[in-house]
Design an enzyme around this catalytic site. Structure first.
Site, PDB file in Angstrom:
ATOM      1  N   HIS A  72       0.770  -1.091  -0.029  1.00 33.39           N
ATOM      2  CA  HIS A  72      -0.155  -0.097   0.128  1.00 33.39           C
ATOM      3  C   HIS A  72       0.864   1.126   0.028  1.00 33.39           C
ATOM      4  O   HIS A  72       2.094   1.155  -0.103  1.00 33.39           O
ATOM      5  CB  HIS A  72      -1.070  -0.010   1.020  1.00 33.39           C
ATOM      6  CG  HIS A  72      -0.308  -0.076   2.441  1.00 33.39           C
ATOM      7  ND1 HIS A  72       0.249   1.083   2.981  1.00 33.39           N
ATOM      8  CD2 HIS A  72      -0.282  -1.123   3.430  1.00 33.39           C
ATOM      9  CE1 HIS A  72       0.594   0.769   4.343  1.00 33.39           C
ATOM     10  NE2 HIS A  72       0.469  -0.657   4.556  1.00 33.39           N
ATOM     11  N   CYS A 126       2.944  -4.930   6.582  1.00 31.73           N
ATOM     12  CA  CYS A 126       2.718  -4.794   5.063  1.00 31.73           C
ATOM     13  C   CYS A 126       4.049  -4.130   4.276  1.00 31.73           C
ATOM     14  O   CYS A 126       4.869  -4.034   5.121  1.00 31.73           O
ATOM     15  CB  CYS A 126       1.626  -3.661   4.596  1.00 31.73           C
ATOM     16  SG  CYS A 126      -0.148  -4.252   5.347  1.00 31.73           S
TER      17      CYS A 126
END
Length: 173
Positions: free
Chosen positions: A136, A148
């Site tokens: 992201h 992430c």
């Protein structure tokens, strides 16, 4: 095509790395818990391994649709991702409101304006092995993520433009 994520420094606790795709070398933020082969829910680590790219989500009210050979869908205000290991929809997209623990994908910050869903712990799903492992947008200063891999928007778009069916991300030691 594989997207290879290599890490600055030699330590598995590094919280920043470099994504290497052909001639591209792009900085990225990694989990606050470094990288781990044995990921657990809530440890903040980016899992080591090869993870297929399942698709791309984006906020159509904020950013333009990415150019990619991958499946793309717009995030809706009621989209969430279940992160409760006891729930039958653990590590899956869910509709909000949702009774079990979850992340909201329609965020006030811009981190999820562009999201790449990685096939980590999804087939099969193992309870408490980690959920919502995405690529992201990065926070200012490439601060660590919750597990992430995060990029500048322009760089994530470059990766997506190079990706098509069968693309995967390889996170190394």
């Amino acid at each position: 095509m594989q997207i290879c994520v290599n890490i600055y420094g030699r330590s598995p606790t590094a919280q920043q790395g470099i994504a290497v795709v052909g001639p591209l070398r792009l900085p990225c933020a990694l989990g606050r818990g470094g990288r781990r082969a044995l990921k657990r829910e809530g440890d903040g680590a980016t899992p080591i391994g090869v993870w297929p790219i399942r698709g791309v989500l984006y906020r159509a009210d904020r950013v333009k649709r990415p150019t990619t050979g991958l499946t793309v869908a717009a995030i809706r205000p009621h989209d969430g991702w279940c992160d409760d290991p006891r729930d039958r929809n653990y590590n899956r997209l869910v509709a909000l409101p949702y009774p079990a623990g979850h992340e909201v994908l329609w965020r006030d910050d811009h981190l999820y304006d562009l999201v790449v869903v990685l096939g980590y712990n999804d087939v099969p799903r193992s309870r408490s092995r980690g959920s919502a492992i995405f690529m992201h947008l990065a926070a200012p200063g490439f601060t660590p993520t919750e597990g992430c891999i995060a990029f500048r928007e322009a760089d994530l778009r470059k990766l997506l433009a190079a990706a098509g069916p069968g693309a995967a991300v390889r996170v190394t030691v």
